[in-house]
Design a protein around this motif. Sequence first.
Motif, mmCIF file in Angstrom:
data_model
loop_
_atom_site.group_PDB
_atom_site.id
_atom_site.type_symbol
_atom_site.label_atom_id
_atom_site.label_comp_id
_atom_site.label_asym_id
_atom_site.label_seq_id
_atom_site.Cartn_x
_atom_site.Cartn_y
_atom_site.Cartn_z
ATOM 1 N N PHE A 191 43.956 45.362 24.815
ATOM 2 C CA PHE A 191 42.707 45.118 24.091
ATOM 3 C C PHE A 191 42.371 43.630 24.041
ATOM 4 O O PHE A 191 41.208 43.241 24.214
ATOM 5 C CB PHE A 191 42.790 45.702 22.675
ATOM 6 N N PHE A 192 43.372 42.783 23.809
ATOM 7 C CA PHE A 192 43.101 41.340 23.822
ATOM 8 C C PHE A 192 42.710 40.880 25.228
ATOM 9 O O PHE A 192 41.861 39.996 25.392
ATOM 10 C CB PHE A 192 44.319 40.549 23.328
ATOM 11 N N ILE A 193 43.333 41.449 26.247
ATOM 12 C CA ILE A 193 42.956 41.118 27.624
ATOM 13 C C ILE A 193 41.507 41.502 27.884
ATOM 14 O O ILE A 193 40.731 40.729 28.458
ATOM 15 C CB ILE A 193 43.900 41.819 28.622
ATOM 16 N N LEU A 194 41.123 42.707 27.448
ATOM 17 C CA LEU A 194 39.742 43.159 27.630
ATOM 18 C C LEU A 194 38.771 42.273 26.856
ATOM 19 O O LEU A 194 37.700 41.907 27.372
ATOM 20 C CB LEU A 194 39.601 44.612 27.178
ATOM 21 N N ALA A 195 39.131 41.903 25.629
ATOM 22 C CA ALA A 195 38.258 41.027 24.836
ATOM 23 C C ALA A 195 38.046 39.696 25.541
ATOM 24 O O ALA A 195 36.925 39.164 25.568
ATOM 25 C CB ALA A 195 38.867 40.809 23.450
ATOM 26 N N GLY A 196 39.116 39.154 26.125
ATOM 27 C CA GLY A 196 38.990 37.897 26.853
ATOM 28 C C GLY A 196 38.066 37.999 28.044
ATOM 29 O O GLY A 196 37.233 37.114 28.292
ATOM 30 N N LYS A 211 22.653 38.528 25.524
ATOM 31 C CA LYS A 211 21.912 39.145 26.630
ATOM 32 C C LYS A 211 22.450 38.709 27.994
ATOM 33 O O LYS A 211 21.701 38.432 28.922
ATOM 34 C CB LYS A 211 20.419 38.808 26.524
ATOM 35 N N ARG A 212 23.789 38.669 28.092
ATOM 36 C CA ARG A 212 24.417 38.262 29.348
ATOM 37 C C ARG A 212 25.087 39.411 30.086
ATOM 38 O O ARG A 212 25.539 39.252 31.213
ATOM 39 C CB ARG A 212 25.462 37.168 29.062
ATOM 40 N N PHE A 213 25.195 40.569 29.436
ATOM 41 C CA PHE A 213 25.855 41.700 30.066
ATOM 42 C C PHE A 213 24.911 42.418 31.023
ATOM 43 O O PHE A 213 23.721 42.591 30.748
ATOM 44 C CB PHE A 213 26.337 42.713 29.018
ATOM 45 N N THR A 214 25.462 42.820 32.153
ATOM 46 C CA THR A 214 24.814 43.763 33.060
ATOM 47 C C THR A 214 25.826 44.865 33.314
ATOM 48 O O THR A 214 27.013 44.718 33.005
ATOM 49 C CB THR A 214 24.418 43.098 34.389
ATOM 50 N N LEU A 215 25.369 45.963 33.887
ATOM 51 C CA LEU A 215 26.303 47.051 34.177
ATOM 52 C C LEU A 215 27.408 46.584 35.107
ATOM 53 O O LEU A 215 28.579 46.954 34.939
ATOM 54 C CB LEU A 215 25.547 48.233 34.786
ATOM 55 N N ALA A 224 31.335 46.524 34.234
ATOM 56 C CA ALA A 224 32.259 47.285 35.083
ATOM 57 C C ALA A 224 33.359 46.377 35.621
ATOM 58 O O ALA A 224 34.541 46.753 35.636
ATOM 59 C CB ALA A 224 31.492 47.944 36.229
ATOM 60 N N ASP A 225 32.984 45.165 36.047
ATOM 61 C CA ASP A 225 33.979 44.216 36.566
ATOM 62 C C ASP A 225 34.961 43.805 35.473
ATOM 63 O O ASP A 225 36.173 43.674 35.726
ATOM 64 C CB ASP A 225 33.281 42.972 37.130
ATOM 65 N N ALA A 226 34.455 43.571 34.253
ATOM 66 C CA ALA A 226 35.327 43.167 33.149
ATOM 67 C C ALA A 226 36.347 44.253 32.830
ATOM 68 O O ALA A 226 37.540 43.964 32.636
ATOM 69 C CB ALA A 226 34.488 42.845 31.910
ATOM 70 N N PHE A 227 35.892 45.512 32.792
ATOM 71 C CA PHE A 227 36.809 46.618 32.508
ATOM 72 C C PHE A 227 37.809 46.805 33.654
ATOM 73 O O PHE A 227 38.998 47.061 33.413
ATOM 74 C CB PHE A 227 36.023 47.910 32.268
ATOM 75 N N ALA A 228 37.340 46.658 34.884
ATOM 76 C CA ALA A 228 38.231 46.826 36.043
ATOM 77 C C ALA A 228 39.281 45.714 36.080
ATOM 78 O O ALA A 228 40.481 45.974 36.264
ATOM 79 C CB ALA A 228 37.422 46.839 37.330
ATOM 80 N N ASP A 229 38.844 44.472 35.905
ATOM 81 C CA ASP A 229 39.784 43.349 35.929
ATOM 82 C C ASP A 229 40.789 43.451 34.786
ATOM 83 O O ASP A 229 41.982 43.154 34.961
ATOM 84 C CB ASP A 229 39.025 42.024 35.830
ATOM 85 N N SER A 230 40.322 43.877 33.620
ATOM 86 C CA SER A 230 41.215 44.033 32.471
ATOM 87 C C SER A 230 42.256 45.117 32.725
ATOM 88 O O SER A 230 43.430 44.976 32.343
ATOM 89 C CB SER A 230 40.414 44.380 31.213
ATOM 90 N N SER A 231 41.839 46.190 33.376
ATOM 91 C CA SER A 231 42.769 47.284 33.683
ATOM 92 C C SER A 231 43.875 46.811 34.620
ATOM 93 O O SER A 231 45.060 47.108 34.412
ATOM 94 C CB SER A 231 42.015 48.459 34.315
ATOM 95 N N VAL A 232 43.486 46.053 35.642
ATOM 96 C CA VAL A 232 44.477 45.546 36.602
ATOM 97 C C VAL A 232 45.440 44.588 35.917
ATOM 98 O O VAL A 232 46.668 44.684 36.075
ATOM 99 C CB VAL A 232 43.771 44.853 37.789
ATOM 100 N N THR A 233 44.894 43.640 35.140
ATOM 101 C CA THR A 233 45.743 42.670 34.442
ATOM 102 C C THR A 233 46.689 43.356 33.470
ATOM 103 O O THR A 233 47.882 43.035 33.404
ATOM 104 C CB THR A 233 44.875 41.651 33.679
ATOM 105 N N SER A 234 46.164 44.323 32.717
ATOM 106 C CA SER A 234 46.996 45.052 31.749
ATOM 107 C C SER A 234 48.103 45.818 32.458
ATOM 108 O O SER A 234 49.252 45.849 31.987
ATOM 109 C CB SER A 234 46.135 46.021 30.934
ATOM 110 N N ALA A 235 47.770 46.438 33.581
ATOM 111 C CA ALA A 235 48.774 47.202 34.326
ATOM 112 C C ALA A 235 49.898 46.295 34.820
ATOM 113 O O ALA A 235 51.083 46.641 34.733
ATOM 114 C CB ALA A 235 48.110 47.917 35.507
ATOM 115 N N ILE A 236 49.522 45.115 35.306
ATOM 116 C CA ILE A 236 50.527 44.165 35.794
ATOM 117 C C ILE A 236 51.464 43.762 34.660
ATOM 118 O O ILE A 236 52.699 43.752 34.807
ATOM 119 C CB ILE A 236 49.844 42.927 36.403
ATOM 120 N N VAL A 237 50.886 43.423 33.507
ATOM 121 C CA VAL A 237 51.698 43.006 32.358
ATOM 122 C C VAL A 237 52.616 44.138 31.911
ATOM 123 O O VAL A 237 53.806 43.926 31.637
ATOM 124 C CB VAL A 237 50.797 42.553 31.199
ATOM 125 N N MET A 238 52.089 45.363 31.841
ATOM 126 C CA MET A 238 52.885 46.491 31.368
ATOM 127 C C MET A 238 54.024 46.840 32.327
ATOM 128 O O MET A 238 55.114 47.229 31.906
ATOM 129 C CB MET A 238 51.981 47.709 31.136
#
Length: 424
Positions: free
Chosen positions: A59-64, A254-258, A262-276
């Motif tokens: 969650f902290f990774i995703l927030a970042g 007003k800086r978010f786009t789809l 999507a990139d933020a969630f994807a990058d967070s998933s990869v980073t979280s998986a590596i850490v775990m």
Amino acid sequence: MMILIICAVVLLFVGAPIAVAIAGSTTVAIGTSGIFGLEVVPQQMFIALNSFPLMAIPFFILAGHLMQVGGISERLIDFGSALIGHLTGGLAMAAVLTSMFFAAISGSGAATVAAIGSILIPAMLAHGYGRGFTAANQAVSGALGVIIPPSIPLILFAVAANESAGDMFLAGILPGIIVTMSLLLMAYFYSRKRGYKGVQKATGKELLIAFRRSILALLMPVIVLGGIYGGIFTPTEAAVVAVLYALIVGFVYKRFTLKKLADAFADSSVTSAIVMIVIAAAGLFAFYINVLGFPDQILAFMESINLGVVGFLILANLLLLIAGMFIEAAAAILIFVPILLPMAVGLGIDPVHFGMIMVVNLSVGLVTPPVGLNLFVASDLAKMSLSALSKAVIPFILVLLISIAIVSGVPQLSLWLPNLISGG
């Protein structure tokens, strides 16, 4: 133990990731020992991950990541530049100050370098700052991301040492300020020597506007940390609050786009998986060396040579500095906590204080080759070779070593706030 070491060295030599090297070598050692069947491998890896506080990490990774794409970094940079940009070396000091602000949001060194450096590195180069100094200043400033709470390494130490994540967050505040101040002084005196002037001084109105534009970003660590210490939510729940807040701020700006989301969630998933994966592998390793009684053997050896507290701290600092050059911080914490912490406690060193010593030491690993991740990010942003940047960063590393000595030698820097809040 020898089989484990040989297998790990071979796997690292052929280029295997650190998690693969740790898990693979430990699995081979367990399989050849005859003490357990191989079924303990997935069991212990699952046990290492089966911890509620660890849920805070993804969650902290995703927030970042959400803060990084949500327009936060630009507003923090504007505020930092308006605040001190007019001083000698103002942009260099703004990079340090802004990195401190962003570190209290992202908890990641590499994310801090990428978010702040992508804007300030080109700006510093355009104002005549040397390329090596510019990149080194930003790379080292990014190391604040693992010291200032919320910090992923602080969470990992809390889990590994069975300490409170809230106490570790509190412990990181003053050491984080000490490191920040040392980097600000380094930027100022180096810039004065090289004649790097500040930008035009912001008017009171411009400073007020910059502060107003960045207020939502500056409030995030206040809400997250204030909620933890106010007893409103746990650090894990605070991580979820951070994600919700990051989403709200991103939409307000007003800086978010789809695609960005999507990139933020994807990058967070990869980073979280590596850490775990690293945590699971290190958990397996810690289980095996404890079964062998390795930490007790080292403790007995250290007691036999009677190093004392000062000798132990010097040896531990050297070991962690060297380890940080080759091992990612998350893995290093989970590997060395079961080995070094019992010795530290046996010598009367507070676990929270020792945790800060470990984290500050391992933050240096972010800017030392061959594994220093911040160096790779900064060299790419500054368009310079890794070898040239590795030379440019040496004076900054010396400053960090002084900070390590201060944190190691003055326990109250780490313990005053936790004791104050707990009433101890």
